[in-house]
Design an enzyme around this catalytic site. Structure first.
Site: not given
Length: 494
Positions: A343, A440
């Site tokens: 991310c 994630h």
């Protein structure tokens, strides 16, 4: 009528989340319809859950875990208000899963408090309509007298939920009896009679040594000590960065003192970004035999590392600045092993960040990245929050194929600036041993985790240990066992 029990505390990090998860699991195993609840949370460790309107939204990781323990689908009602710190005294305010503003503490209470309280009460009412018991978790200390007129997670929850209150106190910090006594003195008068008892947590040693102190405290306050819980981490995901150092110790999960000698282990270095988020992404790796996940200061070199994972960030641009100021960007460029950016960590590994002021507390437009991946990221005010599945193609240190699942919580779109492999779909990138992805929960997928670790051990020329791991049941079992074995739940009706 739905019963609500509030697990409050004398301070942060006293074990409230573990007690709440354990109670949810314990009640669910007994056939009770139970749901977790935390009216207001502050955490950069978030998960994706269903919002009331059917879209995806964000909640704190502890309430996601507690939902799983309760056997219910995680929704934003279990954590209707979430504050995600972004630096310089500001937090992103999430209401019913949706980002609504960046606020200072004063701005939150002046401009958003009525909306936040109404959202919390609405969410509790919906949960109460569907469940027999709600296990609410407080935040910080219930005794913050400067906040008693606006303490949503503790005082207001206890009032609108008509909750019984159990107070947790961490004895490992020292001064537990004084802390508990002072907390009870400062609890608002209308809530004092709701306090059903207290639980002493994180005790090491013989509980009989506490007997005289418990007896006197009960005599002075009239509040019973419901139990003394030993210091035992059940392995639930941590909620805030106070817990980051605990991830370094995973030896207790391995059977036998000689299971993993020093020359048969590898180290995965994680730069400790000032605004680190979703560091729970690393926990599946930290539980593997022979794997040490080490959070390293930005001033440190990577001489002892076999791989590097750059984690998520609540403020990618400012964390990139901190990383560059410390010279860690040079260490990354010189590193010859696998590097994975997750991310925000992926974004800063690219060549450029455009519209950077959106993801910064500074007035900036274009920021140069570290340049290890041929991508650029353009930020926009829209936030992507979604559970996703991605097809994996072989790339970099991930020698596997198939489908992986996870979730995305991000601002910005990332595009290639030159042809490159995209092992995790259209917004991922791999160049040599460097890989970036927005996914994630990546390492919760067994094939991906196995492929990555096989590569790390092979590149480090270290034989991967095949140790037997303790079969102690799930983290939920261990958390529930702590309560069932050491706590008298009779005073709260369980």
């Amino acid at each position: 009528m739905t019963e609500t029990v509030l697990i409050a505390g004398t301070a942060s990090h006293v074990g409230k989340s573990t007690l709440a998860a354990g109670l949810c699991w314990l009640l669910a195993r007994r056939g009770v319809s139970v749901a977790p609840f935390k009216a207001q949370n502050m955490s950069n460790n978030a998960r994706v859950a269903l919002a009331p309107d059917g879209t995806w939204g964000e909640i704190g990781v502890s309430q996601y875990v507690q939902s799983r323990a309760a056997g219910v689908v995680p929704t934003t009602d279990v954590n209707p208000v979430l504050l995600k710190p972004r630096g310089s005294g500001e937090s992103q305010l999430i209401v019913h899963g949706e980002a609504v503003a960046n606020v200072s503490a004063g701005g939150y209470y002046d401009d958003h408090w009525p909306v936040a309280r109404r959202a919390a009460e609405e969410s509790h009412a919906r949960l109460a309509a569907d469940h027999d018991v709600i296990v609410a978790e407080g935040a910080g200390s219930i005794a913050e007298i400067n906040l008693h007129d606006r303490d949503l997670a503790n005082v207001e929850t206890a009032r609108f939920a008509d909750a019984d209150i159990v107070i947790a106190v961490d004895i490992e910090r020292g001064g537990a009896f004084a802390s508990l006594y002072g907390t009870l003195e400062f609890v608002p008068d209308d809530l004092r009679e709701r306090v059903a008892g207290a639980i002493i947590t994180k005790f090491r040693g013989d509980p009989s040594l506490l007997a005289s102190g418990i007896e006197e405290l009960e005599a002075r306050t009239g509040v019973p000590i419901l139990g003394v819980v030993p210091h035992d981490d059940p392995g639930l995901p941590a909620e805030d960065s106070v817990s980051v150092p605990d991830l370094n110790a995973n030896e207790s999960r391995i059977v036998g003192d000689d299971c993993v000698p020093a020359d048969r282990s590898v180290t995965i270095a994680v730069p400790r970004l000032p605004r680190i988020s979703n560091f729970t992404d690393l926990e599946p790796l930290a539980r593997e035999p022979g794997v040490r996940v080490e959070y390293v200061p930005l001033e440190d070199e990577l001489t002892d590392a076999d791989a590097v994972i750059v984690p998520g960030s609540k403020n990618t641009v400012d964390d990139l600045g901190a990383l560059v100021d410390a010279g860690f960007d040079d260490h990354l460029r010189a590193f010859e092993g696998p590097i994975v950016g997750l991310c925000g960590g992926y974004q800063l590994l690219g060549e450029r960040l455009e519209n950077a002021g959106i993801e910064s507390t500074r007035d900036v437009d274009t920021v140069e990245g570290i340049g290890l991946l041929p991508v650029e990221t353009r930020f926009s005010p829209e936030k992507r929050v979604e559970r996703v599945s991605r097809s994996v193609t072989v790339g970099g240190p991930f020698d596997t194929a198939g489908t992986v699942t996870g979730y995305e919580i991000r601002m910005g779109r990332t595009t290639l600036t030159a042809p490159a492999s995209q092992p995790f779909g259209p917004e991922s990138c791999a160049s040599g041993l460097v890989v970036g992805t927005y996914l994630h929960g990546l390492f919760e997928n067994d094939p991906v985790r196995e492929a990555f670790l096989e590569s790390v051990f092979a590149l480090a020329s270290v034989p991967r240990p095949r140790c037997r791991v303790d079969d102690e049941g799930s983290p939920y079992d261990r958390a529930a066992s702590l309560l069932e074995t050491h706590v008298d739940l009779g005073p709260v009706g369980f």
